[in-house]
Design an enzyme around this catalytic site. Structure first.
Site, mmCIF file in Angstrom:
data_model
loop_
_atom_site.group_PDB
_atom_site.id
_atom_site.type_symbol
_atom_site.label_atom_id
_atom_site.label_comp_id
_atom_site.label_asym_id
_atom_site.label_seq_id
_atom_site.Cartn_x
_atom_site.Cartn_y
_atom_site.Cartn_z
ATOM 1 N N HIS A 210 -7.127 -6.435 7.651
ATOM 2 C CA HIS A 210 -6.782 -5.246 8.445
ATOM 3 C C HIS A 210 -7.898 -4.931 9.450
ATOM 4 O O HIS A 210 -8.802 -4.146 9.138
ATOM 5 C CB HIS A 210 -6.579 -4.040 7.527
ATOM 6 C CG HIS A 210 -5.364 -4.129 6.684
ATOM 7 N ND1 HIS A 210 -4.154 -3.628 7.079
ATOM 8 C CD2 HIS A 210 -5.151 -4.686 5.468
ATOM 9 C CE1 HIS A 210 -3.245 -3.849 6.140
ATOM 10 N NE2 HIS A 210 -3.837 -4.505 5.155
ATOM 11 N N CYS B 118 -1.596 -8.538 8.109
ATOM 12 C CA CYS B 118 -1.363 -8.625 6.668
ATOM 13 C C CYS B 118 0.099 -8.999 6.373
ATOM 14 O O CYS B 118 0.465 -10.152 6.537
ATOM 15 C CB CYS B 118 -1.797 -7.340 5.984
ATOM 16 S SG CYS B 118 -2.200 -7.616 4.259
ATOM 17 N N GLU C 99 -7.830 -3.074 11.901
ATOM 18 C CA GLU C 99 -7.801 -1.685 12.378
ATOM 19 C C GLU C 99 -8.831 -0.799 11.684
ATOM 20 O O GLU C 99 -9.288 0.189 12.262
ATOM 21 C CB GLU C 99 -6.391 -1.092 12.235
ATOM 22 C CG GLU C 99 -5.886 -0.851 10.824
ATOM 23 C CD GLU C 99 -5.171 -2.043 10.203
ATOM 24 O OE1 GLU C 99 -5.467 -3.181 10.590
ATOM 25 O OE2 GLU C 99 -4.332 -1.833 9.293
HETATM 26 N N1 GLN Z 1 2.598 -6.732 0.445
HETATM 27 C C1 GLN Z 1 1.692 -7.724 0.908
HETATM 28 C C2 GLN Z 1 0.709 -8.138 -0.163
HETATM 29 O O1 GLN Z 1 0.512 -7.441 -1.110
HETATM 30 C C3 GLN Z 1 0.958 -7.279 2.171
HETATM 31 C C4 GLN Z 1 0.089 -6.107 1.936
HETATM 32 C C5 GLN Z 1 -0.356 -5.455 3.233
HETATM 33 O O2 GLN Z 1 0.256 -5.652 4.266
HETATM 34 N N2 GLN Z 1 -1.399 -4.667 3.179
HETATM 35 O O3 GLN Z 1 0.112 -9.184 -0.046
#
Ligand code: GLN
Length: 538
Positions: free
Chosen positions: A513, A380, A515
């Protein structure tokens, strides 16, 4: 008709209510029953989505896009049953629903009160969406005696009275300390906690006693006598060597047996403990190890990256290696320290994150992993920073950045303007921070013969998202010409989902994600592959 099991906690917090509930759920499921797990959280936030990991640990995301308590992660990992939006509720949500209804005149002029209106809303939550489940295990967050948890305990008392006492079971988890100075196990805190619970109308049917050492029969008898619970239902849970031992330990203590006995049920088949025995053995006995660095803002906080830590261990289980996590605080990471800090590291992971603090350290570490050919996984925010690093250093866009962090940069990462969910256009916003992200399961198409295609062994995948910003797709050609491939895209080809570097042993960034979908009994392919590459590094 579903049977309901309510799990409360007493004496102190962090006793492992989530793990106990999840282990019980596994045991019941593996004996042929259909189980659901739910959690009621007594805080006033509507959901944990806006809470800092410093406060509350990781925010767990479900397939259907709910931002939930991290205990739901334990539930999923232990039972492989996907949680839903309807499986987690907070006091904030309950009050907000009741107040909304009141504003619409939904209470027909009545005085709206904690009892019955708040408790009725809690009871609705408990029963919502339950169809053919045999058991619903419902955990109440917090500790009995807290002001916040009172309405929940009152609601489960009423629930049991209305639904039927033979169809509802109360489990109370307490702490039984060992006093070194007097060489004694103390049952008094448990007695007090049960007294507290009974004073608000709930008599536990089973008491689980968390303790550092086995509780002698005499002390168990004392708990049974004072707390009015049959001796077979005073179950001890002694600290386990690894969490994967918990289902085995609860089985040995006959927790599942006593639960089935209470409901006058028999196992439909034998509990299968062999997968837990197998992974416990691997986790405890594996000698070989691999060092993985995680660079993030919350690395020193135990539960801030709970699912991630777990998924890495799962990757280790798949490869028969122990994963040593080297946690590096991104805040003060200086350029000239990177080489020394990553010296003994065989893989680098940059997890999800929000906000500017610590980003330059992350970007510098990604550059190092790219150039030195150290296996890298960006998740992410980690993927977004890999894009920024590549744009600055390979595409020579010196002011490349993310509009989340710098409004004046050249945005290679930008706010989602519009994206489509099931035909509905949602406008991105960075004003209203609650529940406005791209959340939950989304599909991605993988490029034929790409590294990611081989890892998943599939062309279509679905993974869970939680972010507000996206990679700017307009520079795709430039990135690919320089060797950074957009190997996974949203089905409409607008949103880059996965990036990978050519001519690097293992360099992958994912916008989602992974995970959240890794399980100890079925490790996620991305983590298995990342750990394998790290194991082979050097
Ligand atoms: N801050 C980034 C976004 O909002 C990544 C978010 C995250 O890593 N979950 O896109």
């Amino acid at each position: 008709m579903a049977r309901y099991i309510f799990v409360t906690g007493g004496v102190v917090s962090s006793l492992g209510k989530g793990l106990s509930s999840a282990s019980l759920a596994y045991l019941l499921k593996s004996q042929g029953y259909k189980v659901r797990l739910r959690k009621m959280d007594p805080y006033l936030n509507v959901d944990p989505g806006t809470m800092s990991p410093f406060q509350h640990g990781e925010v767990f995301v479900t397939d259907d896009g709910a931002e939930t308590d991290l205990d739901l992660g334990h539930y999923e990992r232990f039972t492989n049953i996907s949680s839903k939006q309807s499986d987690n509720i907070t006091t904030g949500r309950i009050y907000s629903d009741v107040i909304k209804k009141e504003r619409k005149g939904g209470y027909l002029g009545k005085t709206v009160q904690v009892i019955p209106h708040i408790t009725n809303r809690i009871k609705e939550f408990i029963k919502k969406d339950i169809t053919n489940e045999d058991f619903v295990i419902c955990e109440i967050g917090g500790t009995v005696g807290d002001i916040e948890s009172l309405p929940f305990v009152e609601a489960i008392r009423q629930f049991s009275n209305e639904y039927g006492k033979s169809k509802t079971l109360f489990i109370h988890l307490t702490f039984v300390p060992f006093l070194k100075s007097s060489d004694e196990i103390k049952t008094k805190p448990t007695q007090h906690s049960v007294k507290e619970l009974r004073s608000i109308g709930v008599q536990p049917d089973i008491i689980i006693c968390r303790s550092q050492q086995s509780i002698p029969l005499d002390q168990r008898k004392k708990i049974s006598l004072f707390c009015n619970v049959p001796i077979e239902n005073v179950i001890e849970t002694v600290d386990v060597r690894t969490i994967y031992e918990a289902p085995i330990s609860f089985y040995n203590q006959k927790l599942d047996k006593q639960v089935l006995k209470f409901f006058k049920l028999k196992p439909k088949k034998r509990a299968n403990l062999s997968p837990w025995k197998k992974i416990t053995k691997i986790v405890l006995n594996t000698k070989k190890s691999v060092n993985i660095a995680i660079i993030g803002k919350y690395v020193n906080l135990k539960d801030a990256y709970k699912s991630l830590d777990e998924a890495l261990v799962h990757g280790g289980i798949a490869n028969n290696v122990k994963v040593n996590l080297i946690r590096i605080e991104s805040d003060n990471l200086k350029n000239n320290e990177i080489k020394t800090k990553l010296k003994n590291v065989s893989g680098l992971l940059i997890p999800g994150g929000f906000g500017k603090r610590g980003t330059e350290g992350k970007i510098a570490a990604i550059k190092y992993a790219r150039e030195k050919k150290i296996p890298f996984l960006g998740i992410c925010f980690g993927m977004q920073m890999a894009i920024v690093e590549f744009a600055r250093n390979k595409l020579k866009i010196k002011n490349a950045g993310s509009s989340e962090l710098d409004k004046k940069c050249y945005p290679v990462i930008g706010l989602i303007n519009e994206w489509d969910k099931n035909g509905k256009i949602i406008k991105g916003t960075d004003k209203n921070l609650g529940g406005t992200m791209r959340l939950g399961l989304y599909e991605a198409k993988l490029r034929n013969n790409s590294a990611i295609n081989k890892i998943y062994n599939s062309r279509n995948i679905k993974e869970r998202h939680r972010h507000r910003y996206e990679v700017n797709n307009s520079l795709k050609g430039e990135f690919e010409n320089k060797g950074l491939i957009f190997s996974g895209m949203s089905p409409d080809n607008k949103l880059p989902e996965i990036i990978e570097l050519k001519n690097h042993p293992w360099f992958i960034g994912v916008q989602f994600h992974p995970e959240f979908r890794s399980r100890p009994l079925s490790p996620h392919p991305l983590f298995s592959s990342f750990i394998k590459a790290s194991k082979n590094h050097k």
